[in-house]
Design a protein around this motif. Structure first.
Motif, PDB file in Angstrom:
ATOM      1  N   TRP A   1      95.840  50.397  55.608  1.00  0.00           N
ATOM      2  CA  TRP A   1      96.629  49.332  54.986  1.00  0.00           C
ATOM      3  C   TRP A   1      97.723  48.848  55.942  1.00  0.00           C
ATOM      4  O   TRP A   1      97.980  47.652  56.068  1.00  0.00           O
ATOM      5  N   PHE A   2      98.360  49.793  56.635  1.00  0.00           N
ATOM      6  CA  PHE A   2      99.344  49.414  57.651  1.00  0.00           C
ATOM      7  C   PHE A   2      98.722  48.485  58.705  1.00  0.00           C
ATOM      8  O   PHE A   2      99.410  47.661  59.307  1.00  0.00           O
ATOM      9  N   GLY A   3      97.432  48.646  58.949  1.00  0.00           N
ATOM     10  CA  GLY A   3      96.761  47.858  59.971  1.00  0.00           C
ATOM     11  C   GLY A   3      96.763  46.363  59.707  1.00  0.00           C
ATOM     12  O   GLY A   3      96.445  45.568  60.602  1.00  0.00           O
ATOM     13  N   ALA A   4      97.127  45.957  58.485  1.00  0.00           N
ATOM     14  CA  ALA A   4      97.167  44.527  58.139  1.00  0.00           C
ATOM     15  C   ALA A   4      98.550  43.934  58.377  1.00  0.00           C
ATOM     16  O   ALA A   4      98.890  42.900  57.794  1.00  0.00           O
ATOM     17  N   LEU A   5      99.361  44.546  59.237  1.00  0.00           N
ATOM     18  CA  LEU A   5     100.716  44.048  59.505  1.00  0.00           C
ATOM     19  C   LEU A   5     100.689  42.599  59.978  1.00  0.00           C
ATOM     20  O   LEU A   5      99.770  42.164  60.664  1.00  0.00           O
ATOM     21  N   ASP A   6     101.744  41.869  59.622  1.00  0.00           N
ATOM     22  CA  ASP A   6     101.852  40.456  59.983  1.00  0.00           C
ATOM     23  C   ASP A   6     103.113  40.244  60.806  1.00  0.00           C
ATOM     24  O   ASP A   6     104.113  40.945  60.628  1.00  0.00           O
ATOM     25  N   VAL A   7     103.060  39.276  61.721  1.00  0.00           N
ATOM     26  CA  VAL A   7     104.198  39.020  62.585  1.00  0.00           C
ATOM     27  C   VAL A   7     105.412  38.543  61.786  1.00  0.00           C
ATOM     28  O   VAL A   7     106.561  38.765  62.198  1.00  0.00           O
ATOM     29  N   ASP A   8     105.187  37.944  60.638  1.00  0.00           N
ATOM     30  CA  ASP A   8     106.278  37.491  59.777  1.00  0.00           C
ATOM     31  C   ASP A   8     106.425  38.403  58.561  1.00  0.00           C
ATOM     32  O   ASP A   8     106.913  37.977  57.506  1.00  0.00           O
ATOM     33  N   GLY A   9     106.027  39.640  58.709  1.00  0.00           N
ATOM     34  CA  GLY A   9     106.023  40.565  57.583  1.00  0.00           C
ATOM     35  C   GLY A   9     107.421  40.970  57.155  1.00  0.00           C
ATOM     36  O   GLY A   9     108.418  40.720  57.832  1.00  0.00           O
TER      37      GLY A   9
ATOM     38  N   GLY B   1      93.490  63.676  53.019  1.00  0.00           N
ATOM     39  CA  GLY B   1      92.966  62.926  54.148  1.00  0.00           C
ATOM     40  C   GLY B   1      92.560  61.510  53.755  1.00  0.00           C
ATOM     41  O   GLY B   1      92.834  60.546  54.485  1.00  0.00           O
ATOM     42  N   LEU B   2      91.936  61.363  52.598  1.00  0.00           N
ATOM     43  CA  LEU B   2      91.512  60.038  52.143  1.00  0.00           C
ATOM     44  C   LEU B   2      92.712  59.141  51.830  1.00  0.00           C
ATOM     45  O   LEU B   2      92.757  57.970  52.221  1.00  0.00           O
ATOM     46  N   LEU B   3      93.706  59.684  51.129  1.00  0.00           N
ATOM     47  CA  LEU B   3      94.882  58.885  50.786  1.00  0.00           C
ATOM     48  C   LEU B   3      95.643  58.432  52.040  1.00  0.00           C
ATOM     49  O   LEU B   3      96.016  57.261  52.173  1.00  0.00           O
ATOM     50  N   ALA B   4      95.864  59.372  52.962  1.00  0.00           N
ATOM     51  CA  ALA B   4      96.577  59.003  54.191  1.00  0.00           C
ATOM     52  C   ALA B   4      95.759  58.023  55.023  1.00  0.00           C
ATOM     53  O   ALA B   4      96.312  57.119  55.652  1.00  0.00           O
ATOM     54  N   GLY B   5      94.432  58.186  55.023  1.00  0.00           N
ATOM     55  CA  GLY B   5      93.579  57.256  55.753  1.00  0.00           C
ATOM     56  C   GLY B   5      93.679  55.841  55.211  1.00  0.00           C
ATOM     57  O   GLY B   5      93.786  54.869  55.964  1.00  0.00           O
ATOM     58  N   VAL B   6      93.660  55.719  53.883  1.00  0.00           N
ATOM     59  CA  VAL B   6      93.802  54.401  53.272  1.00  0.00           C
ATOM     60  C   VAL B   6      95.184  53.822  53.585  1.00  0.00           C
ATOM     61  O   VAL B   6      95.326  52.624  53.870  1.00  0.00           O
ATOM     62  N   GLY B   7      96.218  54.666  53.563  1.00  0.00           N
ATOM     63  CA  GLY B   7      97.561  54.198  53.854  1.00  0.00           C
ATOM     64  C   GLY B   7      97.696  53.643  55.260  1.00  0.00           C
ATOM     65  O   GLY B   7      98.235  52.547  55.468  1.00  0.00           O
ATOM     66  N   PHE B   8      97.184  54.379  56.250  1.00  0.00           N
ATOM     67  CA  PHE B   8      97.268  53.899  57.621  1.00  0.00           C
ATOM     68  C   PHE B   8      96.411  52.643  57.823  1.00  0.00           C
ATOM     69  O   PHE B   8      96.795  51.729  58.560  1.00  0.00           O
TER      70      PHE B   8
ATOM     71  N   ASP C   1     104.944  44.412  53.280  1.00  0.00           N
ATOM     72  CA  ASP C   1     103.986  44.947  54.247  1.00  0.00           C
ATOM     73  C   ASP C   1     104.085  46.457  54.487  1.00  0.00           C
ATOM     74  O   ASP C   1     103.136  47.047  54.978  1.00  0.00           O
ATOM     75  N   LEU C   2     105.213  47.074  54.166  1.00  0.00           N
ATOM     76  CA  LEU C   2     105.410  48.465  54.547  1.00  0.00           C
ATOM     77  C   LEU C   2     105.581  49.419  53.377  1.00  0.00           C
ATOM     78  O   LEU C   2     105.201  50.588  53.474  1.00  0.00           O
ATOM     79  N   LEU C   3     106.164  48.972  52.285  1.00  0.00           N
ATOM     80  CA  LEU C   3     106.493  49.891  51.196  1.00  0.00           C
ATOM     81  C   LEU C   3     105.255  50.537  50.586  1.00  0.00           C
ATOM     82  O   LEU C   3     105.186  51.768  50.441  1.00  0.00           O
ATOM     83  N   GLY C   4     104.257  49.731  50.228  1.00  0.00           N
ATOM     84  CA  GLY C   4     103.045  50.271  49.603  1.00  0.00           C
ATOM     85  C   GLY C   4     102.315  51.266  50.488  1.00  0.00           C
ATOM     86  O   GLY C   4     102.061  52.409  50.066  1.00  0.00           O
ATOM     87  N   PRO C   5     101.951  50.899  51.723  1.00  0.00           N
ATOM     88  CA  PRO C   5     101.260  51.870  52.580  1.00  0.00           C
ATOM     89  C   PRO C   5     102.124  53.074  52.940  1.00  0.00           C
ATOM     90  O   PRO C   5     101.590  54.167  53.180  1.00  0.00           O
ATOM     91  N   SER C   6     103.444  52.905  52.986  1.00  0.00           N
ATOM     92  CA  SER C   6     104.319  54.051  53.259  1.00  0.00           C
ATOM     93  C   SER C   6     104.183  55.101  52.164  1.00  0.00           C
ATOM     94  O   SER C   6     104.061  56.300  52.438  1.00  0.00           O
ATOM     95  N   ILE C   7     104.200  54.661  50.919  1.00  0.00           N
ATOM     96  CA  ILE C   7     104.083  55.598  49.797  1.00  0.00           C
ATOM     97  C   ILE C   7     102.728  56.283  49.803  1.00  0.00           C
ATOM     98  O   ILE C   7     102.618  57.511  49.638  1.00  0.00           O
TER      99      ILE C   7
ATOM    100  N   LEU D   1     102.089  60.284  50.450  1.00  0.00           N
ATOM    101  CA  LEU D   1     101.427  61.127  49.441  1.00  0.00           C
ATOM    102  C   LEU D   1     100.249  61.879  50.053  1.00  0.00           C
ATOM    103  O   LEU D   1     100.069  63.082  49.808  1.00  0.00           O
ATOM    104  N   GLY D   2      99.439  61.199  50.862  1.00  0.00           N
ATOM    105  CA  GLY D   2      98.295  61.864  51.478  1.00  0.00           C
ATOM    106  C   GLY D   2      98.699  62.970  52.430  1.00  0.00           C
ATOM    107  O   GLY D   2      98.129  64.075  52.410  1.00  0.00           O
ATOM    108  N   MET D   3      99.700  62.701  53.258  1.00  0.00           N
ATOM    109  CA  MET D   3     100.157  63.722  54.197  1.00  0.00           C
ATOM    110  C   MET D   3     100.777  64.896  53.454  1.00  0.00           C
ATOM    111  O   MET D   3     100.542  66.060  53.788  1.00  0.00           O
ATOM    112  N   GLY D   4     101.595  64.608  52.437  1.00  0.00           N
ATOM    113  CA  GLY D   4     102.244  65.682  51.695  1.00  0.00           C
ATOM    114  C   GLY D   4     101.265  66.576  50.965  1.00  0.00           C
ATOM    115  O   GLY D   4     101.432  67.791  50.907  1.00  0.00           O
TER     116      GLY D   4
END
Length: 488
Positions: free
Chosen positions: A349-357, A340-347, A362-368, A372-375
């Protein structure tokens, strides 16, 4: 002995393929919506029902499907549900009018509500307690996770290169394999209750109507606000029906209850269901925002948008293998807190998306991290909810777990989409360019998804029991003692 090992392996393959098909269809249609709208001519109010009616019927009939599996046989319900699912997919693939596709998706939802609890009950009843069942639950968790992500990817590929009809027709060969495997490897004697037991019709009507009305109220909040009379009356009716259901099962039912209320008071069952409700609330909404960001902001086509989910999917697979190995030593609670903590941090992190991302920045790090948290969470979650229960309650417990998953997903999507739309409108009113306002709204929605996962970690920490027995976590039992003291 070799034959028995082969039968257990065949039963696991059957369950895995059935669960993959059910979870695949939760997301496979999403990317195809513009194409099928262009061909069939859906109205603005009709198109969302291609998705919503599946969730509505799936969630509404899960309890009934789970109890029917306990009373009439898990294999019988699995075969019937799969056949109905295949027929509905054929109807949808040949649809010539909007109403035909919506009816087909409704029938798919009913078929899935029969298949899902029956499949999980088959797994629980055919795999031996201990490490064998942990490995089997790992496979089940893996296909559940991969199925949802594969739906986005395969939906994009099929729509772009074969046409939208194949997002429906692709189910037919998979369903045929499930039917053949089930006939060959799932024991026909998986009948948990003595013959002559009757289904609790009163409870079935109340819970189906209650859950269905709840999902209906949630999925329509995109058109009727949370404070509207329509939404308040719909959700109020759902609460009334569910309260009547609890009273019926606890006081008025005669014979076998649809759901034994005492089951829901056990800490492991209650904690697992609350965790999955919060997990799916964050996950469904998070995946929705990411799909829109990839296509509406980064301007990726359907196939490339689906492929962008591959790192997350692969991370889920890796984490499931890790959690399967750790579970006998740690027990479910520690893994669920960490997941739960890992997936929470990941999502978050996704919240910092940029319009020019970009994908890499912007996506690879939080995706991993999210994967991991969900798995890490999937295997102990399933085991905590159903492991070690009496045979005649296996379908009941798995139906409750799947209901929590559907209700959580619908609730999270409705609530967070409303928050995202409100913030986007606020940014537009403040003078921000449309694309920047939209990206900001997606960021808020993803940050809220992360908050739900942090809350799930707290539930695991304070609600789930931490007891273990020698040889493995109590929720799975041990080879020496055979049953779990925790679940008695």
């Amino acid at each position: 002995m070799a034959q028995r090992e082969s039968s257990r392996g065949g039963a696991l393959t059957t369950v895995a393929l059935a669960q993959f098909m059910v979870t695949l269809d939760m997301t496979i249609v999403n990317v195809a919506l513009p194409s099928l709208d262009a061909e069939l001519g859906f109205g603005a109010t009709q198109l969302p029902w291609v998705i919503n009616v599946y969730a509505l019927l799936f969630g509404g009939f899960l309890m009934l499907g789970g109890r029917a599996a306990d009373l009439f046989g898990q294999r019988r319900l699995l075969l019937s549900g799969t056949a109905l699912f295949a027929f509905a997919s054929l109807v949808g693939g040949l649809a010539q009018a909007p109403w035909q596709l919506i009816v087909a998706r409704a029938l798919q939802g009913v078929g899935a509500a029969m298949m899902a609890p029956a499949a999980l009950a088959v797994l629980t009843l055919t795999q031996r307690e201990g490490r064998e069942r942990i490995r089997a639950l790992g496979v089940y968790a893996m296909v559940s996770a991969v199925g949802g992500a594969a739906g986005v990817l395969s939906g994009g590929l099929l729509t772009q290169y074969a046409g939208w009809r194949w997002v429906m027709l692709v189910n037919i060969p998979m369903a045929a394999c499930v039917l053949l495997l089930a006939l060959a490897s799932v024991p026909g004697g998986l009948l948990s209750a003595p013959l002559g037991r009757k289904l609790d019709i009163g409870g079935a009507v109340l819970v189906t109507a209650g859950v269905g009305t709840l999902v209906l109220g949630l999925v329509r909040t995109d058109r009727h606000g949370w404070g509207s009379t329509t939404t308040l009356l719909t959700l109020g009716a759902a609460v009334l029906l569910l309260v009547l259901f609890v009273l019926w099962e606890n006081r008025w039912v005669k014979g076998d209850p649809l759901v034994r209320i005492g089951l829901l008071t056990r800490r492991n069952v209650a904690g697992a269901n609350l965790f999955v409700l919060l997990l799916c609330a964050g996950q469904f909404a998070g995946f929705y925002f990411l799909s829109l960001y990839l296509q509406d902001v980064l301007r990726l086509d359907a196939a490339r948008a689906g492929a962008a989910f591959l790192p997350l999917t692969l991370s889920v697979v890796v984490a499931i293998n890790i959690s399967t190995r750790l579970l006998p030593r740690t027990g479910p609670r520690a893994l669920l807190v960490a997941g739960g903590l890992l997936a929470g941090v990941g999502f978050a992190w996704f919240g910092a998306l940029d319009v020019d991302g970009s994908f890499v920045a912007d996506l690879l790090g939080p995706s991993i991290l999210t994967g991991l948290g969900m798995g890490i969470s999937f295997v102990p979650l399933t085991g905590a909810a159903v492991g070690g229960l009496p045979r005649h309650e296996a379908g009941m417990a798995s139906a409750v777990l799947n209901s929590s998953r559907q209700i959580g997903g619908a609730l999270g999507l409705a609530a967070l989409v409303t928050a995202q739309a409100t913030y986007t409108a606020h940014r537009r009113a403040a003078g921000d360019p449309p694309l920047e306002a939209l990206t900001g709204g997606f960021g808020v929605g993803l940050a809220l998804s992360g908050a739900l996962l942090f809350l799930a970690a707290l539930v695991a920490l304070f609600v789930l029991p931490g007891k273990r027995v020698a040889g493995g976590p109590a929720v799975f039992g041990s080879r020496r003692r055979g049953t779990s003291p925790l679940l008695r």
